[in-house]
Design a protein around this motif. Structure first.
Motif, PDB file in Angstrom:
ATOM      1  N   UNK A 128      -2.040   7.317  40.505  1.00 12.40           N
ATOM      2  CA  UNK A 128      -2.918   8.284  39.850  1.00 12.40           C
ATOM      3  C   UNK A 128      -4.139   8.705  40.649  1.00 12.40           C
ATOM      4  N   UNK A 129      -4.662   7.834  41.516  1.00 11.71           N
ATOM      5  CA  UNK A 129      -5.845   8.235  42.265  1.00 11.71           C
ATOM      6  C   UNK A 129      -5.478   9.422  43.153  1.00 11.71           C
ATOM      7  N   UNK A 130      -6.359  10.359  43.249  1.00 13.31           N
ATOM      8  CA  UNK A 130      -6.064  11.533  44.047  1.00 13.31           C
ATOM      9  C   UNK A 130      -5.359  12.601  43.235  1.00 13.31           C
ATOM     10  N   UNK A 131      -5.087  12.323  41.973  1.00 15.34           N
ATOM     11  CA  UNK A 131      -4.509  13.341  41.105  1.00 15.34           C
ATOM     12  C   UNK A 131      -5.589  13.740  40.096  1.00 15.34           C
ATOM     13  N   UNK A 132      -5.282  14.737  39.312  1.00 13.35           N
ATOM     14  CA  UNK A 132      -6.280  15.160  38.327  1.00 13.35           C
ATOM     15  C   UNK A 132      -6.084  14.462  36.980  1.00 13.35           C
ATOM     16  N   UNK A 133      -5.445  13.306  37.017  1.00 14.80           N
ATOM     17  CA  UNK A 133      -5.311  12.519  35.786  1.00 14.80           C
ATOM     18  C   UNK A 133      -6.700  11.986  35.426  1.00 14.80           C
ATOM     19  N   UNK A 134      -7.149  12.220  34.205  1.00 11.54           N
ATOM     20  CA  UNK A 134      -8.528  11.853  33.871  1.00 11.54           C
ATOM     21  C   UNK A 134      -8.766  10.344  33.896  1.00 11.54           C
ATOM     22  N   UNK A 182      -7.487   8.197  30.989  1.00 13.86           N
ATOM     23  CA  UNK A 182      -6.052   7.898  30.960  1.00 13.86           C
ATOM     24  C   UNK A 182      -5.737   6.734  31.886  1.00 13.86           C
TER      25      UNK A 182
END
Lengths: 324, 553
Positions: free
Chosen positions: A39-45, A48
């Motif tokens: 998830x890091x580096x993605x726009x997942x808040x 979450x």
């Protein structure tokens, strides 16, 4: 014998405990967790990410996680592989038979070929077949498995299309094929990775076998056999080999763990979805429960292999095995 | 070595032309996709990576899909999918979607408004933890006046409200899943054998090996031309490419420069260009790595950042690393985004200008090694690069040499990808070779380059802050007409380029690898899989694996 088995079991348990603790502690020093990798580096808040971490206990302090993990392990639970969205036990149950097949075939091929080459070298000692095979086995020992794997995949797979490039079955609906056709298909896919893994084993076994055979060929009973008029191959096969095979079989215990180590890279190159590839993926994904399970399994295999080797060595040469 | 030789370019263009005329395809054939990663899950709310998206979006249809123009404002260009039409309320706070009465789940049940409502509940339930939950934050509720009408009520009007809804929310089969508690959906067995509404139905999945889909014979949009799609997974990059080159696979999403050089001369495998959303940069850490309360001793200085940018010959870096398979980046966006502006003024490569600027800032060359220093402090910094990216590593080495020529000492710190992310996340770096995959929406620029604050700057690891940039981005995202959006973004982008929070390095040109037996239409840059239902395989070139038609089991 019983006492020896009990001692062996206690030793194995101690090794497993040390390995489990060491691996867990070492993993704590590596940055990230399954959710950082995904998830890091993605726009997942961030909320979450926190929810996902809490769901699988990655928000707990390492000591608490270790205690929980050991407790679950004691109950036979290996935990949850967050990177696969499956229980670790399910992932392992899929992967282990594939690795056992690959490593088992490689081991059998490697030992069979190595013993045969050793016999040929001993038969033609100091003549050109011995020198040629000696050079080849030296190359086999020196050649890194991943390089051999890449060469085999590129030339025999991609360029000459003699073997599939990767995978364990042909693409498409193979489930509807007859069983024999599926078995052949599996062997066809197994050929390259198994042979690549077997090359190093065969080379080592051949060198040991040659040396062991040369060691016994000067013995009186060999001279007697030759004096009785037996052919050289018969002498080698029936008289020299049984007395020279013990040290070579002792290599089994050493070869198995190293083969499992080699399988990590070979499985990755050939897309063979066994424990090696699972471990590699799990490390990249920082999926600690899966890493721990894979390492523990590899340790179990190494310990069992060592114990089996002792038993085999003892049964082949009882007097030698009893020497402290 | 020229990877994109005139001959190869001509072949690629001819093939492209041929692809566009390839509609008269006969049904049949199985598309084998060589994939470097497996889907992490087949449950749409939890998919993060492209592979998961590819599979789930072949299995499940959305209400509507973005059009070929990739417009994200209003509903212009959007293509009906499960919703055959939609109506806006006068105040734009409600959109009523009318579902296609022919749409069916793969088990034969009709797709209803309840499925849309249920999906919204799942997506927004924290017990599920949907990855893109925030995209639906402006939606208040979904009502279902009848079984084929889903009325979406918004809390506020935003220019991208339609895009955010239909691009994110995928209707789920309530009749199969609603009985399960939301918290159990992560690991439910149903997620491993999904029942979707899309052009392909699920057949089988052997994780990390292959995933098989079959044509949905009763698809409301017409049966796909292909009989099935198989994703063949391999972890090693060389293996993924070898599968395509050997003919075991028909399609590879992205050819690397190395793969491109290995394309066979007989035309068996060809390359087809499609715009990507990737861009890479050297990001300066504006804050001190040890104390975020202080400016970085070097990169807190805008003039120094500009001087360093001036010292870099990006065209040479790009040519050396990618040959002709990339071009220098312009700013904090990809040329494929509809807000991209190629007329912006960048900081030019100017060795003499950089030297003058550094001299004027007090960074003077010392004797001996020729490196620069000021008041006894060397002009030196560490450049963080992920070991997982060969191209970024190569770029880092070239940058190091160029900086050295300018008297700047750079140490490359090459670390494992997880360690890279960890350090980036903590701001524990001087500068890093970063890269992003943008989306059709320009909204992501606020997370990547906006001042860190709730709702923005979550990925702004360099901690750059510029009020003018923030204001322009906010204005752009609030504007409802495309001209205004473009104007505000142009201004924001120019501000970022001038303030140099990063050196904008390169944008790779994305080339898919295709076997010549495969005919595709134009490939959509954000989702190569979007047109797969209309792809076809030449009947004269079918293989035994095509005859073994994939059937549901």
């Amino acid at each position: 014998m019983t006492r020896r088995i009990v001692v062996r079991l206690l030793q194995a348990a101690a090794v497993l405990a040390v390995v489990a603790t060491a691996v867990f502690v070492l993993l704590q020093f590596a940055p990230g967790d399954p959710f950082a990798a995904a998830l890091d580096g993605t726009n997942v808040p961030p909320s979450v990410r926190m929810e996902w971490r809490a769901r699988y206990g990655f928000d707990l302090p390492p000591a608490e996680r270790f205690v929980r993990w050991i407790g679950a392990l004691a109950h036979g639970e290996l935990g949850y592989a967050a990177s696969r969205h499956r229980p670790v036990a399910d992932v392992v149950a899929d992967a282990v038979p594939r690795t056992l097949l690959l490593v088992g075939v490689a081991l059998a091929l490697g030992f069979a070929a190595g013993i045969l080459v050793g016999l040929v070298q001993a038969r033609h000692h100091r003549r050109w077949p011995d020198r040629l095979l000696g050079a080849l086995t030296l190359g086999g020992v020196a050649m890194p498995e991943f390089l051999l794997g890449l060469l085999a995949m590129t030339w025999l797979g991609a360029r000459w299309r003699l073997f599939p490039v990767a995978g364990i079955a042909s693409l498409g609906d193979t489930a509807t094929w007859p069983a024999w056709e599926r078995a052949l298909d599996l062997l066809w896919h197994l050929a390259l990775p198994a042979v690549v893994l077997a090359v190093g084993v065969a080379a080592r076994v051949a060198r040991h076998q040659r040396a062991a055979l040369l060691g016994v060929l000067g013995e009186d009973y060999i001279r007697t056999a030759r004096a009785k008029g037996l052919g050289e191959w018969r002498v080698l096969w029936h008289h020299a080999l049984p007395n020279a095979i013990g040290p070579v079989l002792a290599l089994l215990g050493l070869a198995l763990p190293s083969l499992i180590g080699g399988a990590v890279l070979i499985e990755r190159i050939f897309g063979w979805p066994g424990m090696g590839l699972t471990l590699f993926d799990a490390l990249l994904a920082r999926d600690y429960p899966l890493v721990l399970a894979a390492v523990l399994l590899a340790t179990v295999v190494a310990v069992v292999a060592r114990a089996l080797t002792d038993v085999v060595a003892e049964s082949v040469a009882p007097r030698r095995a009893r020497i402290p | 070595m020229h990877l994109l030789t005139p001959r190869r370019l001509a072949i690629a263009l001819c093939c492209l032309a041929a692809c566009r005329g390839g509609d008269a395809a006969s049904p049949g054939g199985i598309l084998v996709v060589s994939a470097g990663a497996d889907a992490e899950t087949l449950f749409p709310p939890l998919t993060v990576g492209n592979q998961g998206r590819a599979v789930t979006e072949l299995l499940y249809d959305k209400l509507a899909d973005i059009g070929p123009g990739l417009n994200t404002i209003g509903d212009g260009g959007f293509v009906p999918k499960l919703a055959s039409r939609w109506e806006w309320s006068a105040d734009s706070l409600t959109i009523a979607f009318h579902l296609d009465a022919r749409a069916r789940w793969h088990d034969g049940r009709a797709v209803t408004a309840r499925d849309v409502q249920y999906a919204f509940r799942v997506w927004t339930d924290s017990a599920v933890g949907a990855a893109q939950r925030n995209a639906l934050a402006t939606i208040d509720s979904i009502s279902t006046p009848d079984s084929l009408t889903a009325r979406v009520h918004f809390r506020e009007r935003t220019p991208e409200q339609f895009f955010a809804l239909v691009y994110t929310l995928i209707p789920l089969p309530a009749h199969r899943l609603a009985a399960l508690p939301d918290s159990a959906l992560h690991d439910a067995p149903e997620m491993r054998a999904p029942v979707g509404s899309g052009p392909f139905r699920f057949v089988s999945w052997t994780p990390r090996v292959q995933l098989e889909l079959a044509a949905n014979e009763t698809y409301y949009g017409g049966r796909p031309t292909l009989d099935g799609v198989v994703f063949a997974v391999a972890a090693q990059g060389a293996t993924v490419a070898a599968r395509l080159l050997s003919g075991e696979a028909d399609f590879l999403e992205q050819l690397s420069p190395t793969d491109f050089a290995q394309l066979p001369a007989d035309g068996r495998v060809r390359a087809q260009a499609f715009g990507g959303f990737d861009y890479a940069f050297v990001q300066f850490n504006i804050r001190d790595a040890r104390d975020a309360g202080r400016l970085h001793p070097l990169f807190g200085d805008r003039a120094l950042r500009r001087a360093l940018t001036m010292a870099v010959d990006r065209a040479t870096v790009v040519r050396s690393v990618f040959d002709s398979l990339a071009r220098p980046a312009i700013g904090p966006f990809s040329r494929t985004q509809w807000t991209a502006d190629t007329t912006l003024t960048g900081i030019p490569f100017d060795v003499a200008g950089a030297a003058r600027a550094l001299d004027s800032l007090g960074w003077r060359r010392r004797g001996g090694d020729g490196m620069r220093e000021r008041a006894g402090q060397a002009l030196a910094f560490a450049l963080l690069a992920p070991a997982s990216s060969r191209t970024r590593q190569a770029a880092a080495v070239l940058l190091q040499a160029q900086f050295k020529a300018a008297g700047v000492q750079v140490t490359i710190e090459q670390v494992d990808f997880n360690a890279f992310l960890d350090r980036a996340h903590r701001g524990a770096f001087d500068a890093m070779v970063g890269g992003v995959r943008a989306s059709p929406s320009p909204r992501g620029v606020r997370d990547l380059w906006g001042t860190s604050a709730p709702g923005r700057g979550a990925l702004n690891w360099g901690r750059w802050s510029n009020a003018a940039f923030d204001v322009q981005v906010d204005s752009a995202l609030a504007a409802s007409d495309t001209a205004s959006v473009r104007a505000h973004f142009r201004s924001a982008y120019q501000t970022a380029i001038d303030d140099a929070p990063a050196i904008w390095l390169y944008e790779p040109r994305i080339f898919a690898g295709l076997h010549r037996r495969l005919t595709t239409g134009a490939i959509r840059p954000d989702a190569w899989w979007s047109g797969v239902a209309r792809w076809s395989i030449d009947p004269a070139q079918r293989l035994p694996r095509d005859r073994r038609a994939a059937v549901p089991r």
